[in-house]
Motif scaffolding. Structure first.
Motif, mmCIF file in Angstrom:
data_model
loop_
_atom_site.group_PDB
_atom_site.id
_atom_site.type_symbol
_atom_site.label_atom_id
_atom_site.label_comp_id
_atom_site.label_asym_id
_atom_site.label_seq_id
_atom_site.Cartn_x
_atom_site.Cartn_y
_atom_site.Cartn_z
ATOM 1 N N ILE A 99 33.857 84.091 89.357
ATOM 2 C CA ILE A 99 35.172 83.692 89.859
ATOM 3 C C ILE A 99 35.701 84.891 90.638
ATOM 4 O O ILE A 99 35.877 85.975 90.072
ATOM 5 N N SER A 100 35.917 84.723 91.921
ATOM 6 C CA SER A 100 36.311 85.856 92.759
ATOM 7 C C SER A 100 37.745 86.296 92.515
ATOM 8 O O SER A 100 38.057 87.489 92.508
ATOM 9 N N ASN A 101 38.621 85.309 92.298
ATOM 10 C CA ASN A 101 40.043 85.608 92.188
ATOM 11 C C ASN A 101 40.682 84.502 91.356
ATOM 12 O O ASN A 101 40.368 83.322 91.550
ATOM 13 N N ASN B 37 45.016 76.382 90.714
ATOM 14 C CA ASN B 37 44.092 77.513 90.706
ATOM 15 C C ASN B 37 43.756 77.904 89.264
ATOM 16 O O ASN B 37 44.288 77.343 88.307
ATOM 17 N N TRP B 38 42.870 78.886 89.124
ATOM 18 C CA TRP B 38 42.425 79.293 87.778
ATOM 19 C C TRP B 38 43.586 79.815 86.940
ATOM 20 O O TRP B 38 43.672 79.542 85.738
ATOM 21 N N GLU C 35 43.465 83.392 91.622
ATOM 22 C CA GLU C 35 44.312 82.570 92.492
ATOM 23 C C GLU C 35 43.494 81.641 93.380
ATOM 24 O O GLU C 35 44.057 80.878 94.169
ATOM 25 N N ASP C 36 42.167 81.668 93.236
ATOM 26 C CA ASP C 36 41.324 80.704 93.944
ATOM 27 C C ASP C 36 41.568 79.305 93.398
ATOM 28 O O ASP C 36 41.733 79.124 92.174
ATOM 29 N N LYS C 37 41.570 78.324 94.276
ATOM 30 C CA LYS C 37 41.672 76.938 93.838
ATOM 31 C C LYS C 37 40.413 76.562 93.039
ATOM 32 O O LYS C 37 39.292 76.863 93.454
ATOM 33 N N GLN D 143 37.483 74.680 94.626
ATOM 34 C CA GLN D 143 36.465 75.369 95.406
ATOM 35 C C GLN D 143 35.177 75.534 94.606
ATOM 36 O O GLN D 143 34.098 75.693 95.180
ATOM 37 N N TYR D 144 35.318 75.525 93.280
ATOM 38 C CA TYR D 144 34.184 75.766 92.391
ATOM 39 C C TYR D 144 33.699 74.471 91.733
ATOM 40 O O TYR D 144 32.520 74.350 91.425
#
Length: 383
Positions: A134-136, A159-160, A138-140, A143-144
């Motif tokens: 998990i890059s961030n 987001n996460w 705050e990523d949706k 996307q994953y």
């Protein structure tokens, strides 16, 4: 040059001494007790605190299947969907610098731990973050996880961090349970709640196990492995936990990844399942966080993650990434207990309390939940 060599020598001698200040128990070993010369406390006051814990045992049935059905009887369509286990009596441990100050009850008995599981689940996200899966935060999440779980105008915004702070207001159904059927409000009709306007992600916290299980499902897809396997290989083996703990999902909660059928676990025991674990293994987990993610000289979790996990969320200052925070501004503040304390909490009175500044861990099980603040204050008063 001589002064530089002298400084290096001092540091060389000092660091081993510092490492000896903390104790990390070996697997299945008897826990070393703290010696009076290392740490002084009022033994009579502490004994009164332990007596208080024993005298204020959780009032629900020891048959946890019955306790669960009674505790969530207001929920429409609620039923037991995963394993349960009859519980033991009150138990607990208090650690200082990793050493055992005192314990009570059967600390090796495996019991359900309900929403304490959420803090373990949050840590699975932390391990994924540290490994770059998990890059961030705050990523949706969409996307994953692109299988439709996060489709739609509302769910696509999540987001996460929203899932970890329980303020996503994710809408949908998972494993046959609708999000609106989990802990509906006492006021208003069910239809009003079912068809309510969804809140913007990140604005309102709502304790909701369906959405927690969505997080578990999403992490299973990110790791491409069942969460118990991830927990064992990346954490529990490293902290030399016992082989007795188990992490269950609902009986029908199966997903297929890379052609392999695997169970998606729950973040609690709301309908059965969740983490079944001993007091001693809970204490090991707490000790890892007390040492800011380091176990016996080896970093297991980044400081960055632990700081994120214990930072108050905007909608609820008493909640981080599935850890409760003892912030005075919130309505879950424990009077007389330091504000820097954070803790995991579960149904039936299961708690892991962590104080990084005082190198203290308190685990207590089957304590009447509304007595936890007084109990922890009694422990602090004895020290």
């Amino acid at each position: 040059m001589k002064s530089t060599l002298f400084l290096v020598l001092i540091l060389f001698l000092w660091y081993p001494l510092q490492a000896q200040d903390s104790y990390f128990p070996e697997r299945n070993a008897e826990w070393a007790t703290i010696k009076s010369k290392r740490f002084s406390y009022d033994s009579q006051a502490l004994a009164k605190a332990i007596a208080f814990a024993n005298e204020n045992e959780y009032s629900g049935s020891k048959d946890l299947r019955r306790a669960i059905l009674k505790g969530f009887e207001r929920e429409p369509f609620h039923e037991i969907l995963g394993p349960t286990k009859k519980r033991g009596g009150p138990a607990g441990m208090i650690l200082k610098d990793g050493y055992l100050v005192t314990s009570w009850g059967d600390t090796r008995r495996v019991d359900m731990t309900f929403s304490v599981t959420k803090s373990f689940l949050s840590t699975m996200a932390g391990l994924a973050f540290d490994k770059g899966l998990i890059s961030n935060t705050e990523d949706k999440v969409g996307q994953y996880v692109w299988d439709g779980t996060f489709d739609g105008a509302h769910n696509s915004k999540i987001n996460w961090e929203h899932l970890l702070q329980q303020n996503s207001d994710w809408s949908g159904e998972l494993w046959g349970i609708k999000d609106w059927a989990d802990r509906p409000p006492r006021e208003g009709g069910l239809d009003d709640w079912k068809y309510r306007e969804l809140r913007e992600p990140g604005t309102v916290m709502e304790y909701n196990d369906v959405r927690v299980n969505v997080l578990a499902y999403s992490l299973t897809h990110v790791w491409r492995n069942p969460m118990p396997k991830v927990l064992k290989e990346n954490l529990m083996d490293a902290i030399e936990a016992s082989t007795t703990w188990r992490w269950f999902g609902y009986d029908h909660a199966w997903t297929t990844i890379d052609g392999l059928k695997m169970k998606s676990v729950t973040g609690g025991g709301h309908s059965g399942a969740g983490l079944f674990i001993s007091t001693e293994d809970m204490a090991r987990f707490g000790l890892l966080f007390q040492n800011n993610g380091v176990w016996n000289g080896k970093r297991m979790l980044s400081e960055t993650w632990i700081e994120k996990a214990t930072t108050p969320s905007v909608p609820n200052v008493n909640y981080g990434y599935m850890w409760w925070l003892n912030q005075k501004e919130g309505n879950r503040y424990w009077e007389g207990v330091p504000e820097h304390v954070f803790y995991a909490a579960g149904f039936g009175g299961n708690f892991i309390v962590v104080d990084q500044e005082k190198d203290l861990v308190i685990v207590t099980r089957w304590l009447e939940p509304n007595k936890i603040g007084k109990f922890v204050k009694m422990v602090y008063d004895s020290m």
